[in-house]
Design a protein around this motif. Structure first.
Motif, short mmCIF file in Angstrom:
data_model
loop_
_atom_site.label_atom_id
_atom_site.label_comp_id
_atom_site.label_asym_id
_atom_site.label_seq_id
_atom_site.Cartn_x
_atom_site.Cartn_y
_atom_site.Cartn_z
N ARG A 123 -8.55 27.88 17.41
CA ARG A 123 -7.50 28.41 18.29
C ARG A 123 -8.07 29.42 19.28
O ARG A 123 -7.72 29.41 20.46
N HIS A 124 -8.95 30.29 18.79
CA HIS A 124 -9.58 31.27 19.67
C HIS A 124 -10.37 30.57 20.77
O HIS A 124 -10.29 30.96 21.95
N GLU A 125 -11.12 29.54 20.42
CA GLU A 125 -11.93 28.86 21.42
C GLU A 125 -11.05 28.09 22.41
O GLU A 125 -11.35 28.04 23.61
N SER A 126 -9.98 27.49 21.93
CA SER A 126 -9.05 26.81 22.82
C SER A 126 -8.46 27.81 23.82
O SER A 126 -8.36 27.52 25.03
N ARG A 127 -8.10 28.97 23.33
CA ARG A 127 -7.55 30.02 24.21
C ARG A 127 -8.60 30.46 25.25
O ARG A 127 -8.28 30.66 26.42
N ARG A 128 -9.86 30.61 24.80
CA ARG A 128 -10.93 31.01 25.72
C ARG A 128 -11.11 29.97 26.83
O ARG A 128 -11.31 30.32 28.00
N LEU A 129 -11.10 28.71 26.46
CA LEU A 129 -11.30 27.66 27.45
C LEU A 129 -10.13 27.59 28.43
O LEU A 129 -10.34 27.41 29.64
N LEU A 130 -8.92 27.73 27.93
CA LEU A 130 -7.76 27.70 28.84
C LEU A 130 -7.80 28.90 29.79
O LEU A 130 -7.54 28.76 30.99
N ALA A 131 -8.12 30.07 29.27
CA ALA A 131 -8.22 31.25 30.12
C ALA A 131 -9.30 31.06 31.19
O ALA A 131 -9.12 31.46 32.35
N HIS A 132 -10.41 30.44 30.81
CA HIS A 132 -11.48 30.18 31.78
C HIS A 132 -10.98 29.27 32.90
O HIS A 132 -11.23 29.54 34.09
N VAL A 133 -10.27 28.22 32.54
CA VAL A 133 -9.75 27.29 33.55
C VAL A 133 -8.75 27.99 34.47
O VAL A 133 -8.73 27.75 35.69
N LEU A 134 -7.94 28.89 33.92
CA LEU A 134 -6.91 29.58 34.70
C LEU A 134 -7.44 30.82 35.41
O LEU A 134 -6.70 31.46 36.17
N GLY A 135 -8.69 31.19 35.15
CA GLY A 135 -9.24 32.39 35.77
C GLY A 135 -8.58 33.66 35.28
O GLY A 135 -8.41 34.62 36.03
N ALA A 136 -8.22 33.67 34.00
CA ALA A 136 -7.51 34.81 33.41
C ALA A 136 -8.29 35.35 32.23
O ALA A 136 -9.21 34.71 31.71
N SER A 137 -7.93 36.54 31.79
CA SER A 137 -8.51 37.10 30.58
C SER A 137 -7.87 36.45 29.37
O SER A 137 -6.63 36.29 29.32
N PRO A 138 -8.65 36.08 28.35
CA PRO A 138 -8.06 35.49 27.15
C PRO A 138 -7.05 36.42 26.49
O PRO A 138 -6.11 35.94 25.83
N MET A 139 -7.24 37.73 26.64
CA MET A 139 -6.33 38.69 26.01
C MET A 139 -5.08 38.93 26.82
O MET A 139 -4.15 39.59 26.36
#
Length: 285
Positions: free
Chosen positions: A28-44
């Protein structure tokens, strides 16, 4: 997955299930990291809902599939935190790991006086993580990073610029100590290749399939680089200078013996957070 659903938790959950099926830890953490990367946002700082374009969804899906094939997360996002730094990474270098931060911890323990360290040498600098972390702690120091790979040298130089350390860091492309003359370095650090050749295929696929074997392969017994470094490094040390070597599991006895044979004495053995001895620190006997 509903292409019109704007709930980021739905997208993250989809990625989590895909990665879990591929036996990826912290899916789940890695999925969140990848989505944040695609959206140009911070995972937090991902909101609960937001518009996600079809192109962004496709990019996210492509990254999930690559991660499910065990391509390292840091290579997919192109960035990795280390010590106080944020570093660019690529398949040309090893990914900086928290185990290597033990080198900096040992250095700070041995040289608490920040004014005592003026020149630092990093052998096999890779991304530049050790050199730049050391320069960040010792504000009056300058440093040299050496790597055989031209791509690694370019990446390390870029990381020096990214972390506002370019004026104090120089990268040299060459084989170990061949291009250097001395003495002149107060601290010499290195995370050299230390995996025995026959053991590389047995490593986790994230490492064995994707990280550069040039930076992993330590020869038949994993100790080739230590023999080269310890056999020639004394000429580059200032009086009172120290050497800090990252090592693999259960290599401390062999590396200490090589150091003693080369005329050094043991200063420090430092374990990582898992209790594995990770650093051998040496000085002239």
């Amino acid at each position: 997955m509903d292409p019109h659903d704007e709930s980021l938790s739905v997208l993250i959950g989809h990625g989590q299930r895909l990665l879990q099926a591929a036996s990826i830890e912290d899916a789940r953490h890695e999925s969140r990291r990848l989505l944040a990367h695609v959206l140009g946002a911070s995972p937090m700082a991902l909101p609960g809902r937001r518009a996600v374009s079809a192109e962004q969804r496709a990019r996210f899906e492509a990254l999930l599939l690559r991660r499910a094939a065990h391509e390292p997360l840091a290579y997919l996002t192109g960035s990795q935190g280390f010590w106080t730094l944020e570093l660019d990474v690529s398949g040309d270098t090893l990914i900086p790991r928290s185990d290597s931060e033990t080198v900096i911890e040992s250095l700070l323990r041995l040289r608490p006086d920040r004014g005592r360290v003026r020149r630092v040498l990093d052998l096999g600098t890779g991304s530049g993580c050790l050199l730049l972390a050391a320069l960040g702690e010792y504000g009056q120091a300058i440093g040299v990073g050496v790597d055989l790979s031209q791509q690694a040298c370019r990446l390390a130089a870029g990381n020096a610029r990214r972390n506002a350390l370019a004026e104090r860091a120089m990268m040299v492309c060459g084989r170990w100590l061949d291009a250097l003359s001395g003495p002149g370095f107060d601290v010499i650090i290195s995370n050299p290749p230390y995996i025995a050749t026959d053991e590389i295929p047995l490593l986790m696929p994230d490492v064995a399939l994707y990280e550069p074997h040039l930076a992993l392969n330590g020869g038949a017994d994993g100790l080739d680089a230590y023999r080269i470094i310890l056999g020639d490094v004394d000429r580059l040390l200032t009086p009172g200078g120290i050497i800090l070597l990252e090592i693999g599991q259960d290599q401390q006895a062999a590396v200490i013996a090589l150091g003693l044979d080369a005329g050094f004495q043991l200063l420090d053995l430092r374990p990582d957070l898992g209790g594995i001895v990770r650093v051998v620190a040496l000085a002239r006997a």
